[in-house]
Write a protein that holds these residues in place. Structure first.
Motif, PDB file in Angstrom:
ATOM      1  N   GLY A 205     -18.716  52.566   8.363  1.00  0.00           N
ATOM      2  CA  GLY A 205     -18.448  53.868   8.412  1.00  0.00           C
ATOM      3  C   GLY A 205     -16.875  53.987   8.514  1.00  0.00           C
ATOM      4  O   GLY A 205     -16.646  55.147   8.824  1.00  0.00           O
ATOM      5  N   ASN A 206     -16.027  53.242   8.532  1.00  0.00           N
ATOM      6  CA  ASN A 206     -14.669  53.266   8.732  1.00  0.00           C
ATOM      7  C   ASN A 206     -14.095  53.577   7.435  1.00  0.00           C
ATOM      8  O   ASN A 206     -14.562  54.194   6.641  1.00  0.00           O
ATOM      9  CB  ASN A 206     -14.039  51.825   9.284  1.00  0.00           C
TER      10      ASN A 206
ATOM     11  N   LYS B 207      -6.530  52.619  12.404  1.00  0.00           N
ATOM     12  CA  LYS B 207      -5.851  53.974  12.583  1.00  0.00           C
ATOM     13  C   LYS B 207      -4.752  53.871  11.666  1.00  0.00           C
ATOM     14  O   LYS B 207      -3.883  52.952  11.397  1.00  0.00           O
ATOM     15  CB  LYS B 207      -5.497  53.794  14.046  1.00  0.00           C
ATOM     16  N   ASN B 208      -4.334  54.942  11.395  1.00  0.00           N
ATOM     17  CA  ASN B 208      -3.008  55.646  10.630  1.00  0.00           C
ATOM     18  C   ASN B 208      -3.071  54.813   9.283  1.00  0.00           C
ATOM     19  O   ASN B 208      -2.007  54.249   8.859  1.00  0.00           O
ATOM     20  CB  ASN B 208      -1.875  55.270  11.412  1.00  0.00           C
TER      21      ASN B 208
ATOM     22  N   TRP C 133       5.627  54.952   1.680  1.00  0.00           N
ATOM     23  CA  TRP C 133       5.850  55.287   3.206  1.00  0.00           C
ATOM     24  C   TRP C 133       6.717  54.466   3.838  1.00  0.00           C
ATOM     25  O   TRP C 133       6.614  54.749   5.167  1.00  0.00           O
ATOM     26  CB  TRP C 133       4.158  54.773   3.719  1.00  0.00           C
ATOM     27  N   GLY C 134       7.490  54.049   3.237  1.00  0.00           N
ATOM     28  CA  GLY C 134       8.768  53.179   4.002  1.00  0.00           C
ATOM     29  C   GLY C 134       9.907  53.174   3.139  1.00  0.00           C
ATOM     30  O   GLY C 134       9.834  53.704   2.026  1.00  0.00           O
ATOM     31  N   SER C 135      10.982  52.546   3.579  1.00  0.00           N
ATOM     32  CA  SER C 135      12.383  52.630   3.073  1.00  0.00           C
ATOM     33  C   SER C 135      12.087  51.313   2.041  1.00  0.00           C
ATOM     34  O   SER C 135      11.572  50.418   2.068  1.00  0.00           O
ATOM     35  CB  SER C 135      13.270  52.449   3.952  1.00  0.00           C
ATOM     36  N   CYS C 136      12.987  51.585   0.946  1.00  0.00           N
ATOM     37  CA  CYS C 136      12.986  50.633  -0.015  1.00  0.00           C
ATOM     38  C   CYS C 136      14.281  49.706  -0.065  1.00  0.00           C
ATOM     39  O   CYS C 136      15.164  50.213   0.306  1.00  0.00           O
ATOM     40  CB  CYS C 136      12.752  51.324  -1.697  1.00  0.00           C
TER      41      CYS C 136
END
Length: 79
Positions: free
Chosen positions: A24-25, A57-58, A76-79
């Motif tokens: 269930g995660n 989480k997240n 979601w981050g810098s390239c």
């Protein structure tokens, strides 16, 4: 229903571990693969991994399947 596990993927039965959709995660294959790797590290790896666990989480979904198919790229981050 789902099978209850603790943060180390352990059930209430000694030596029985559960991963994936049945917990269930996050119900995505890449998340299950990562959780399985952490479990294998902890069970069979060197002492440094004795407390290895996967955190749900997240966690952004790495892929979403749609019908009809569409495409979007996100960072979601810098390239």
């Amino acid at each position: 229903g789902h099978i209850a596990v603790n943060e180390y993927s352990e059930t209430n039965l000694d030596g029985i571990f559960v991963l994936g959709d049945v917990c269930g995660n996050v119900e995505l294959t890449p998340m299950t693969i990562a959780a399985g790797r952490r479990l294998a590290d902890r069970l069979f790896g060197p002492e440094i991994y004795k407390n290895a666990k996967f955190s749900y989480k997240n966690v952004p979904p790495p892929v979403v399947f749609t019908h009809p198919p569409i495409g979007t790229v996100t960072s979601w981050g810098s390239c």
